[in-house]
Enzyme design. Structure first.
Site, short mmCIF file in Angstrom:
data_model
loop_
_atom_site.label_atom_id
_atom_site.label_comp_id
_atom_site.label_asym_id
_atom_site.label_seq_id
_atom_site.Cartn_x
_atom_site.Cartn_y
_atom_site.Cartn_z
N VAL A 154 41.03 32.74 21.70
CA VAL A 154 40.49 32.85 23.06
C VAL A 154 41.64 33.27 23.97
O VAL A 154 42.75 32.73 23.89
CB VAL A 154 39.91 31.51 23.55
CG1 VAL A 154 39.33 31.66 24.95
CG2 VAL A 154 38.85 30.99 22.59
N CYS A 155 41.37 34.25 24.83
CA CYS A 155 42.32 34.66 25.85
C CYS A 155 43.67 35.02 25.20
O CYS A 155 43.72 35.81 24.26
CB CYS A 155 42.47 33.53 26.88
SG CYS A 155 43.25 33.98 28.43
N ALA A 156 44.76 34.44 25.68
CA ALA A 156 46.09 34.76 25.16
C ALA A 156 46.32 34.24 23.75
O ALA A 156 47.38 34.50 23.16
CB ALA A 156 47.16 34.21 26.11
N THR A 174 41.30 40.35 24.65
CA THR A 174 42.02 39.20 25.18
C THR A 174 41.81 39.21 26.69
O THR A 174 40.99 39.96 27.21
CB THR A 174 43.53 39.28 24.82
OG1 THR A 174 44.19 38.09 25.26
CG2 THR A 174 44.20 40.49 25.45
#
Length: 266
Positions: A154-156, A174
């Site tokens: 998730v995300c970074a 991302t």
């Protein structure tokens, strides 16, 4: 709300959930393990799954973003036949990126060497930089990935998968502010709330982990369960400003958004 009324409310919810879930299983909703056994294929293809629940490990590390971990947790923890565990280098409370909230890792990485599903949240500030140099975490990610049905971020968190060497040639997404990093680690920048490539699923920024988690829930069971969980979570977003992606707003708002994230994660 009085204690008596709260107990009554919880009892109604438990009863309703038990009746509904029991009816679903009786109607043929899978318990999770059978569907998951034929899920994402990769380096572990052909290996027999260990008996028991599908084990989902959500990685925690100092400086992770709370919703990156909790969003997928909430999406997956009620899937029949699935067990979600928060893991960290050492079991115990782990501070989020804002430094004012802790979530407890109930097991250490050593205790969960081969999860069926791995969820890697992103983070901010010094904690994110530190995890990218943490050989114990990166080694665990590499080893676990050899055996997972699904490896997700998730995300970074995609940066952690990239640092572990798992993203070369992989279509991925991302957080919008980090998408150039995907190219640096050899991934193929691909727009989307989440992107599936083989057994790797990457989600965009923070809240996109809920979308990814619900989709993964359907892959670990079936679409019927995924639809029901989306309703159970009442996940029906109607954001008040409509500025939830960079293409829907102006440069000033984008700059402020990045400042708010940076200021909250020292």
């Amino acid at each position: 709300m009085s204690d008596e009324r709260e107990r009554s409310r919880r009892g109604v919810l438990r009863t309703a959930a038990g009746v509904t879930l029991g009816a679903g299983i009786a109607a043929g909703v899978p318990a999770g393990t059978a569907a998951a056994a034929t899920a994402g294929k990769g380096e572990g293809e052909g290996e027999a799954r260990k008996p028991g629940p599908v084990e989902v490990a959500v990685l925690l590390y100092e400086g992770f973003t709370a919703l990156d971990a909790v969003g997928p947790y909430e999406s997956l923890c009620r899937v029949p036949g699935v067990q979600v565990t928060m893991v960290a280098v050492k079991a115990g409370p782990v501070l989020t990126d804002t430094r004012d909230m802790e979530i407890v890792a109930t097991k250490s990485l050593r205790q969960v060497p081969r999860p069926d599903v791995m969820v890697i949240p992103g983070g901010g500030g010094a904690g994110m930089y530190a995890v990218l140099e943490n050989t114990r975490i990166l080694d665990w990610v590499r080893r676990a990935h050899r055996h997972t049905l699904w490896t997700t971020s998730v995300c970074a968190g995609a940066a952690i998968l990239g640092k572990a060497g798992l993203m070369r040639g992989v279509p991925a997404t991302t957080h919008w502010a980090l998408r150039d990093y995907l190219k640096e680690v050899g991934a193929i920048d691909t727009p989307g709330r989440f992107v599936e490539s083989g057994k790797i699923i990457t989600a965009a920024g923070i809240s996109a982990g809920i979308d990814m988690g619900l989709y993964l829930a359907s892959r670990l069971s079936d679409e019927r369960v995924g639809r029901a969980l989306e309703l159970a979570l009442e996940y029906d977003p109607e954001p008040p400003f409509g500025t939830g992606s960079p293409g829907k707003t102006d440069a000033g708002t984008r700059t402020l958004a990045l400042k708010l994230l940076a200021d909250a994660a020292p």
